[in-house]
Design an enzyme around this catalytic site. Structure first.
Site, PDB file in Angstrom:
ATOM      1  N   ASP A 198       0.804  -1.227   0.000  1.00 33.01           N
ATOM      2  CA  ASP A 198       0.000   0.000   0.000  1.00 33.01           C
ATOM      3  C   ASP A 198       0.833   1.271   0.000  1.00 33.01           C
ATOM      4  O   ASP A 198       0.419   2.287  -0.549  1.00 33.01           O
ATOM      5  CB  ASP A 198      -0.945   0.020   1.201  1.00 33.01           C
ATOM      6  CG  ASP A 198      -0.224   0.320   2.515  1.00 33.01           C
ATOM      7  OD1 ASP A 198       0.680  -0.459   2.872  1.00 33.01           O
ATOM      8  OD2 ASP A 198      -0.562   1.330   3.168  1.00 33.01           O
ATOM      9  N   ASP A 201       5.710   0.405   3.355  1.00 30.74           N
ATOM     10  CA  ASP A 201       5.985  -0.812   4.097  1.00 30.74           C
ATOM     11  C   ASP A 201       5.733  -2.026   3.206  1.00 30.74           C
ATOM     12  O   ASP A 201       5.550  -1.893   1.995  1.00 30.74           O
ATOM     13  CB  ASP A 201       5.129  -0.864   5.373  1.00 30.74           C
ATOM     14  CG  ASP A 201       3.666  -0.513   5.104  1.00 30.74           C
ATOM     15  OD1 ASP A 201       3.220  -0.689   3.951  1.00 30.74           O
ATOM     16  OD2 ASP A 201       2.971  -0.061   6.031  1.00 30.74           O
ATOM     17  N   TYR A 349      -5.680   0.729   9.137  1.00 29.52           N
ATOM     18  CA  TYR A 349      -6.833   0.894   8.237  1.00 29.52           C
ATOM     19  C   TYR A 349      -8.106   0.436   8.928  1.00 29.52           C
ATOM     20  O   TYR A 349      -8.819  -0.439   8.446  1.00 29.52           O
ATOM     21  CB  TYR A 349      -6.610   0.141   6.929  1.00 29.52           C
ATOM     22  CG  TYR A 349      -5.519   0.748   6.078  1.00 29.52           C
ATOM     23  CD1 TYR A 349      -5.756   1.918   5.353  1.00 29.52           C
ATOM     24  CD2 TYR A 349      -4.257   0.185   6.021  1.00 29.52           C
ATOM     25  CE1 TYR A 349      -4.746   2.497   4.601  1.00 29.52           C
ATOM     26  CE2 TYR A 349      -3.245   0.760   5.259  1.00 29.52           C
ATOM     27  CZ  TYR A 349      -3.501   1.914   4.552  1.00 29.52           C
ATOM     28  OH  TYR A 349      -2.498   2.488   3.807  1.00 29.52           O
ATOM     29  N   GLU A 589       5.663   9.862   3.010  1.00 31.32           N
ATOM     30  CA  GLU A 589       5.356   8.511   2.540  1.00 31.32           C
ATOM     31  C   GLU A 589       4.381   8.547   1.366  1.00 31.32           C
ATOM     32  O   GLU A 589       3.344   9.204   1.422  1.00 31.32           O
ATOM     33  CB  GLU A 589       4.756   7.675   3.665  1.00 31.32           C
ATOM     34  CG  GLU A 589       4.522   6.222   3.261  1.00 31.32           C
ATOM     35  CD  GLU A 589       4.111   5.347   4.431  1.00 31.32           C
ATOM     36  OE1 GLU A 589       4.325   4.126   4.367  1.00 31.32           O
ATOM     37  OE2 GLU A 589       3.571   5.889   5.423  1.00 31.32           O
TER      38      GLU A 589
END
Length: 609
Positions: A198, A201, A349, A589
C-alpha cells in the site's frame, strides 16, 4: 523568549529536555523507536522542574528538520500543537499524529532544513466574498507554470510497478525491484501472491488496495480514451490489482483482507525482497463479517469489469460474476471488518466511517457494470438507510459518500435515472463545500492553495477530491448544467480550474517550488519514507539486509538510492512547509491511493493542457 532545547548523551541513552514554562524529559534506550522499537516514557517525578506535571507542549508549523543547536523557536508556528511525551510508533493513516521531541535528535542534520513557505495570506473578515474569491484566483494562478502532464502521467502510472508484490513479469520497468513475498497465503492454504504494497511498508492491506483498484479503473473508464500511449500501462495496473482480488475472493463466503503482520513489519526496515517478517493471513467470513472491505472489493471488481468489457470479454465476465458474489456476501453478513480484526488492521486501516457507504458504493458500480434493475432498486431503497447524504464532502479509502453521489449523479445528468435526483443534490452540495469564498466551504486551504484535511497523508484527499471535481465537471458539461451554491453558481470550467490548480500544486506550483511527485521536475522529495526505495537494491547489494540492519538507511541523511519515480508523497502541512525526511511519514510517505485518482486527472490535463 524561547529558551533552548538541548540534547545530550546520558549513559548510552538519548535524552531530550524541553526547557521552558513547563518541562518534560523523554528518555529511550539505544534500541530506539521507529522503525518499531520500544519507546518508554519515564516517571515524571524524574523530569526537570515542571510544577504542573503536565506534558511539555510546543507550537510548531510542522515537525521540523532540526540542526544543532536546536531551540524552541524552531518549533513556533501559527496553529498546530505537539505534545512532547507522545510518540506513535505505527502508522494511523487517518489519525492525527503527535510527535515526541525524544524523536527529534535523530532527525538532526545540518544538510537538511525544513522547507518553509512564505507568510500566510489572510483576509479581513469584512472583505467582500467576491474579493476573496478573486484574490484566491490570483494567488492560485500567479506562479502557474506550463507542466508536462504527459510526462507526469507516465511517471504516475510507473509508480505502481514499484509497489508490486509477488513474481514480477519480464516487462517490469522498475528494474531495482525484484520478486518478493512468493509464499503469501501458504499458511492459509491459498495463493495470495501478487497485489500491491500500500505504501512504504511491506504489508498487503486489502481495503486500500481495493479502493486503489477502483480508482484506477474509474480513471480508465472516464479518461482512458485520452490516455494515449499510457492506456496500456494503466490497464495493466488495474489488472495487477484485480488478479490479486480474484485470488482473495476465490472461496465463497470468504475474503482474505490482509497479508502480513503490521506490528512485525513496522518493527523492521527492510526491502521486500529480503522480507522475513510474519506473513499472517487475515480474512472475513460469515461469522466475522466485513461489509466495508468486501463492499469495496466488489466495487473494484465491478468497475474493472467495465475496463475489460471490450478488451477481454471473458476476463470481464469473471470479474463481474465475482463482484456479484462478493457483494451478496457483504450485504448478507453485515458488519465492520475492524470489529473482529482490530488487532490486525488498526490503527492502520480501521473502519472509522461504518460499512454502509461501501454497500451503496458497490451497488452503484454493479449497476453501472451490469445495468441490472436490482441494483438500481437497491440504491433507491437503501439511500436513506445506508446514509447516502452523510459527510458528503469526504472521499477516500474509508469514506465513499462523495464518490457515491458523483457516480450516481451521472445517471441523472445523462437523463437516464431521474429517480436518483437526490444524489445529484448531494453531489452539488459536495461541490459547494469545496469552493473557496462561499458560505458552504467545509474544507481548509493552505496559504498556497492546497486542499487540506486533518489527519495524515493529506495528498490522498487532494487527489481524490480533485478527481471528483473533474469527473463531475465533465458530467455537468454534457448536461449543460451548473452547480447552484446559494446566490452563486459554479460552472464546469470553474471545477476544472480548481482541480487543475491542485494538480499544479502537486507538480511544483507551490510556495516552496517543490514537486511532490518523485522524479518529476528538477526539485522533488529525496528521502521518502519507503523501505524499498531507501535501502540499496538487491541488484546493487545482493547480500541480505536484515530487519534491524536496515535502520541505518532509515536514519541516514542521504537521499534514497533507488528513485521511486512517480511516487506522490503525503505532502506539506497547513502552512505549506515540508520536511524531506523519512521519519515524518505523514508528509514523506507515498501511497497507492494517492496516485490512483491522479492517473485520471493527469490524463485529462495532458489532453487539455
Amino acid at each position: 523568549m524561547h529558551l533552548p532545547v538541548t540534547t545530550k548523551m546520558v549513559d548510552g541513552s538519548k535524552r531530550h529536555n524541553c526547557v521552558g514554562t513547563e518541562a518534560a524529559t523523554v528518555t529511550y534506550n539505544k534500541s530506539l523507536s521507529h522503525p518499531g522499537k520500544t519507546v518508554t516514557r519515564p516517571d515524571q517525578s524524574n523530569n526537570p522542574p515542571n510544577k504542573s506535571n503536565k506534558p511539555c507542549t510546543y507550537r510548531y508549523p510542522n515537525p521540523p528538520i532540526l540542526s544543532d543547536p536546536i531551540t524552541c523557536s524552531n518549533l513556533i508556528g501559527p496553529s498546530s500543537r505537539i505534545q512532547c511525551p507522545t510518540l506513535s510508533l505505527y502508522k494511523a493513516k487517518r489519525r492525527r499524529f503527535h510527535f515526541s521531541p525524544a524523536f527529534l535528535p535523530f532527525l538532526a542534520s545540518p544538510s537538511r532544513k525544513l522547507e518553509m513557505a512564505p507568510k500566510a495570506v489572510t483576509f479581513p473578515a469584512a472583505f467582500p466574498v467576491v474579493f476573496v474569491v478573486f484574490t484566491l484566483c490570483l494567488m492560485f494562478s500567479a506562479s502557474a507554470t506550463a507542466h508536462d502532464y504527459s510526462d507526469a502521467l507516465r511517471k504516475c502510472i510507473l509508480f505502481f510497478e514499484g509497489q508490486r508484490s509477488g513474481k514480477l513479469p519480464p516487462d517490469q520497468r522498475v528494474r531495482w525491484r525484484s520478486h518478493s513475498a512468493l509464499h503469501d497465503g501458504a499458511s492459509a492454504g491459498v495463493d495470495l501472491t501478487g497485489g500491491y504494497y500500500d505504501a512504504g511498508d511491506n504489508i498487503k492491506f486489502g481495503f486500500p488496495m481495493a479502493f486503489t483498484t477502483t480508482m484506477l479503473a474509474w480513471s480508465v473508464i472516464d479518461f482512458g480514451r485520452i490516455m494515449g500511449p499510457e492506456l496500456g500501462n494503466a490497464v495493466r495496473a488495474v489488472k495487477w490489482g484485480t488478479d490479486y482480488l480474484l485470488k482473495a475472493t476465490v472461496t465463497d463466503g470468504v475474503v482474505y483482507v490482509q497479508v502480513g503482520d503490521a506490528i512485525s513489519d513496522h518493527n523492521c526496515w527492510e526491502r521486500p525482497e529480503d522480507m522475513d517478517t510474519l506473513r499472517t493471513v487475515s480474512k472475513i467470513d460469515r461469522n466475522h463479517p466485513g461489509s466495508d472491505v468486501a463492499g469495496e472489493t466488489a466495487a473494484a471488481l465491478a468497475a474493472a469489469s467495465i475496463v475489460f468489457r471490450s478488451r477481454d470479454p471473458t476476463y470481464s465476465r469473471i470479474l463481474l460474476n465475482r463482484a456479484v458474489k462478493v457483494f451478496r456476501f457483504a450485504d448478507t453478513y453485515r458488519g465492520a471488518y475492524s470489529n473482529d480484526l482490530h488487532s490486525a488492521v488498526c490503527p492502520f486501516y480501521c473502519d472509522n466511517n461504518g460499512y454502509q457507504d461501501e454497500l451503496l458504493w458497490a451497488a452503484a458500480w454493479l449497476h453501472k457494470a451490469s445495468r441490472r434493475r436490482q441494483y438500481r432498486e437497491y440504491i433507491i431503497k437503501n439511500e436513506v438507510i445506508l446514509r447516502a447524504g452523510d459527510t458528503i464532502n469526504e472521499f477516500g479509502w474509508d469514506n465513499k459518500h462523495a464518490g457515491i453521489n458523483v457516480l450516481v449523479s451521472k445517471e441523472v445528468l445523462m437523463g437516464k435515472s431521474p429517480g436518483f435526483k437526490s444524489f445529484q443534490n448531494n453531489a452539488d452540495a459536495f461541490i459547494c463545500s469545496l469552493l473557496p469564498g462561499t458560505t458552504h466551504l467545509q474544507v481548509q486551504y493552505s496559504p498556497g492553495g492546497l486542499i487540506f484535511k486533518a489527519g495524515g497523508s493529506n495528498m490522498q484527499h487532494v487527489t481524490s477530491l480533485s478527481f471528483l471535481l473533474l469527473a463531475y465537471s465533465n458530467y455537468l458539461s454534457h448536461a449543460n448544467h451548473v452547480v447552484p451554491c446559494g446566490d452563486k453558481s459554479a460552472s464546469p470550467a470553474l471545477l476544472k480550474s480548481l482541480a487543475r490548480r491542485q494538480v499544479n500544486y502537486i507538480l511544483g506550483d507551490n510556495p516552496i517550488k517543490m514537486s511532490y511527485m518523485v522524479g518529476y521536475g528538477t526539485r522533488y522529495p529525496q528521502r521518502i519514507h519507503h523501505r524499498g526505495s531507501s535501502v540499496p537494491s538487491i541488484r546493487i547489494h545482493p547480500a541480505r539486509i536484515g530487519c534491524k540492519a536496515g535502520s541505518r538507511y532509515f536514519f541516514s541523511p542521504d537521499p534514497n538510492p533507488n528513485v521511486l519515480v512517480g511516487a506522490v508523497v503525503g505532502g506539506p502541512n497547513t502552512t505549506d512547509a515540508f520536511p524531506d525526511s523519512r521519519p515524518f511519514f505523514q508528509e514523506s510517505e507515498p501511497t497507492t491511493y494517492i496516485n490512483a485518482p491522479l492517473v485520471g486527472l493527469l490524463a485529462y490535463f495532458a489532453a487539455h493542457p
